[in-house]
Design an enzyme around this catalytic site. Structure first.
Site, PDB file in Angstrom:
ATOM      1  N   LYS A 279     -10.947  -7.784   5.979  1.00  0.00           N
ATOM      2  CA  LYS A 279      -9.922  -7.190   6.826  1.00  0.00           C
ATOM      3  C   LYS A 279     -10.098  -7.631   8.278  1.00  0.00           C
ATOM      4  O   LYS A 279     -11.201  -8.020   8.688  1.00  0.00           O
ATOM      5  CB  LYS A 279     -10.024  -5.654   6.778  1.00  0.00           C
ATOM      6  CG  LYS A 279      -9.654  -5.015   5.474  1.00  0.00           C
ATOM      7  CD  LYS A 279      -9.829  -3.502   5.553  1.00  0.00           C
ATOM      8  CE  LYS A 279      -9.440  -2.825   4.254  1.00  0.00           C
ATOM      9  NZ  LYS A 279      -7.984  -2.879   4.008  1.00  0.00           N
ATOM     10  N   ARG A 353      -7.534  -0.062  -6.894  1.00  0.00           N
ATOM     11  CA  ARG A 353      -6.936  -0.053  -8.243  1.00  0.00           C
ATOM     12  C   ARG A 353      -7.937  -0.515  -9.299  1.00  0.00           C
ATOM     13  O   ARG A 353      -7.812  -0.171 -10.471  1.00  0.00           O
ATOM     14  CB  ARG A 353      -5.679  -0.903  -8.259  1.00  0.00           C
ATOM     15  CG  ARG A 353      -5.888  -2.378  -8.003  1.00  0.00           C
ATOM     16  CD  ARG A 353      -4.635  -3.082  -7.529  1.00  0.00           C
ATOM     17  NE  ARG A 353      -4.278  -2.686  -6.177  1.00  0.00           N
ATOM     18  CZ  ARG A 353      -3.187  -3.111  -5.538  1.00  0.00           C
ATOM     19  NH1 ARG A 353      -2.353  -3.932  -6.147  1.00  0.00           N
ATOM     20  NH2 ARG A 353      -2.926  -2.708  -4.313  1.00  0.00           N
TER      21      ARG A 353
END
Length: 497
Positions: A279, A353
């Protein structure tokens, strides 16, 4: 802070501060008129001078009014009649609390019983929102500050009500107290620094709950057990970190043994660098909040335990730290999930996920009535819904409707997003059964589509709380405690049903 319910005349009550409502246009309700009469028109005289117009949240503090046992009277504006909704009701209560926090009195009494809040019943619904707002407004996190916040003088608030509504108001306060305690637990976990709050720390918190509440059974699965179960996606996320992953299993049996449980699944990424798909550095400190789903499950469970709801509940927390290292998962890696489906990991920053999909498969063994997963899953949800509303998806209309209704009544709202088959095609992979991302379009929905492939054995819903679990930047930065009110309301409804 203690909340007490009494059915006595406001004018006769001995209290440090008596809070009295004034409507827009300087209108007085029945309670305010009784106070005005007891003080020989003192309120009318003050209002006639124009010091308070009665707009929502305006306040005026009066000292030593004749004819009252109260030391002070705090007038608070409640706006126009029949137009006070949840948001303005919270503004009224927060304005009152702000003033009370600055006073020396150890107690206060709120004479707000005759105020109507649109969409809420006169006793339970209105009071629960009031009580939650008061209790949550007391929250402070100063654990790591060398100079702590000074203890406030305010210790007790009395809610003045009519005798006919006292039982419902007391029930509202009981529920609000449990929900606020759950929110406080959730906020404390979220605000912890990531060097303290790692997967093993969350496991210890679970064990602590198990010791405090005898009705709770706790089991912690370590990285070896996760791998042995075939949870290849879950294991892959944590393999780049020195902090090993943990699957936390907490089982509460408040209902009959024969009753199928409800299952809450929480994403517990205690820090998310993005892994190899790193990130940007700006704002990365807030990725300690990526365990907000797990934290909200902790808080909801705490509320259920305090209320001893007659339901069976299983809480599964998928906890890992997503770090870049020589052992970290790479873009292009393919892993095999517990369900047997293979996943091509195109972006290691779509890790939530991956821990959730294996945990959703694990949930099948409990033969649940319904499964709800809660996750700070996608930045796309913030783009779609901002920071006021959680995203909601699922495979059962009744479950979706129940959650939407619970969110509305708890003033912790969600909004349904579609899971049409057309979106599933974005997850196609030429090398595996499924890719872990679906491209730049409809990111929240394709994340939900991914999870749906692992939740076909039961009724399932997914809450994306990326925009609602914490506030970014500024003086209000920190965990919010959401969606504990929504989830607790849903379980209260199931208990009553």
């Amino acid at each position: 802070m203690e909340l007490v319910v009494k059915s006595v005349a406001a004018a006769s009550l001995k209290t440090a501060t008596l809070v009295v409502p004034v409507g827009e246009g300087r209108k007085l309700g029945n309670t305010a008129k009784a106070i005005d009469e007891a003080t020989a028109g003192a309120l009318s005289a003050v209002l006639k001078r124009g010091d308070l117009a009665g707009k929502v949240g305006q306040t005026l503090l009066l000292q030593g009014l004749p004819g009252l046992k109260a030391e002070r009277v705090l007038l608070v504006g409640v706006g126009k009649e029949d137009s006070l909704g949840d948001r303005n009701w919270r503004k009224v209560i927060n304005s009152v609390l702000t003033v009370l926090k600055g006073l020396a009195g150890s107690d206060a009494s709120l004479a707000l019983d005759d105020i109507a809040v649109s969409g809420r019943d006169a006793h339970y619904g209105k009071t629960r929102l009031l009580a939650e707002t008061l209790l949550d407004g007391e929250y402070v996190f100063d654990l790591y500050k060398s100079q702590k916040v000074e203890p406030r003088a305010l210790k007790k608030i009395t809610l003045l009500v009519e005798k006919t509504g006292q039982a419902e108001v007391e029930r509202a306060v009981k529920h609000a107290t449990a929900i606020a305690a759950g929110m406080r637990f959730t906020r404390d976990l979220g605000n912890q620094p990531p060097n303290i709050c790692h997967p093993s720390y969350l496991a210890e918190q679970a064990k602590g709950l198990g010791k405090a509440y005898k009705a709770l059974k706790v089991e912690v699965l370590d990285e070896k057990k996760i791998k042995d179960l075939g949870m290849g996606a879950f294991y892959a996320v944590g393999q780049g970190s020195d902090q090993p992953p943990r699957l936390i299993v907490m089982q509460y049996q408040g209902g009959k043994k024969s009753e199928k449980p409800f299952v809450l699944v929480g994403k517990g990424i205690t820090f998310d660098t993005g892994g190899i798909s790193l990130k940007p550095g700006a704002g990365m400190d807030e990725m300690k909040y990526d365990m907000g789903g797990a934290a909200s499950v902790f808080g909801t469970l705490r509320a259920v335990l305090d209320l001893q709801l007659p339901i069976n509940l299983v809480c599964l927390l998928a906890c890992a730290e997503n770090m870049p290292s020589g052992g970290a998962t790479r873009p292009g890696d393919i892993v095999t999930t517990m369900s047997g489906q293979t996943v091509e990991i195109l972006n290691t920053d779509a890790e939530g996920r991956l821990v959730l999909c294996d945990t959703l498969t694990y949930a099948e063994r409990f033969k649940p009535q319904a499964v709800i997963d809660i996750a700070t899953l996608t930045g796309a949800c913030i783009v779609a819904l901002g920071s006021h509303t959680s995203g909601l998806m699922g495979n059962n209309d009744d479950l979706i409707d129940q959650l939407l209704d619970a969110g509305k009544r708890a003033d912790d709202r969600a909004w349904q997003l579609p899971l049409f088959d057309e979106y599933q095609e974005q997850l196609d992979s030429p090398f595996a059964d499924i890719a872990n991302i679906g491209g730049p379009k409809a990111g929240s929905i394709t994340a939900g589509c991914f999870l749906s492939r692992f939740a076909k054995a039961y009724h399932w819903a997914h809450l994306d709380i990326a925009g609602t679990a914490w506030n970014s930047g500024g003086k209000d930065k920190g965990a919010t405690g959401r969606p504990v009110p929504l989830l607790t309301q849903y379980l209260l409804d199931r208990a009553n049903a």
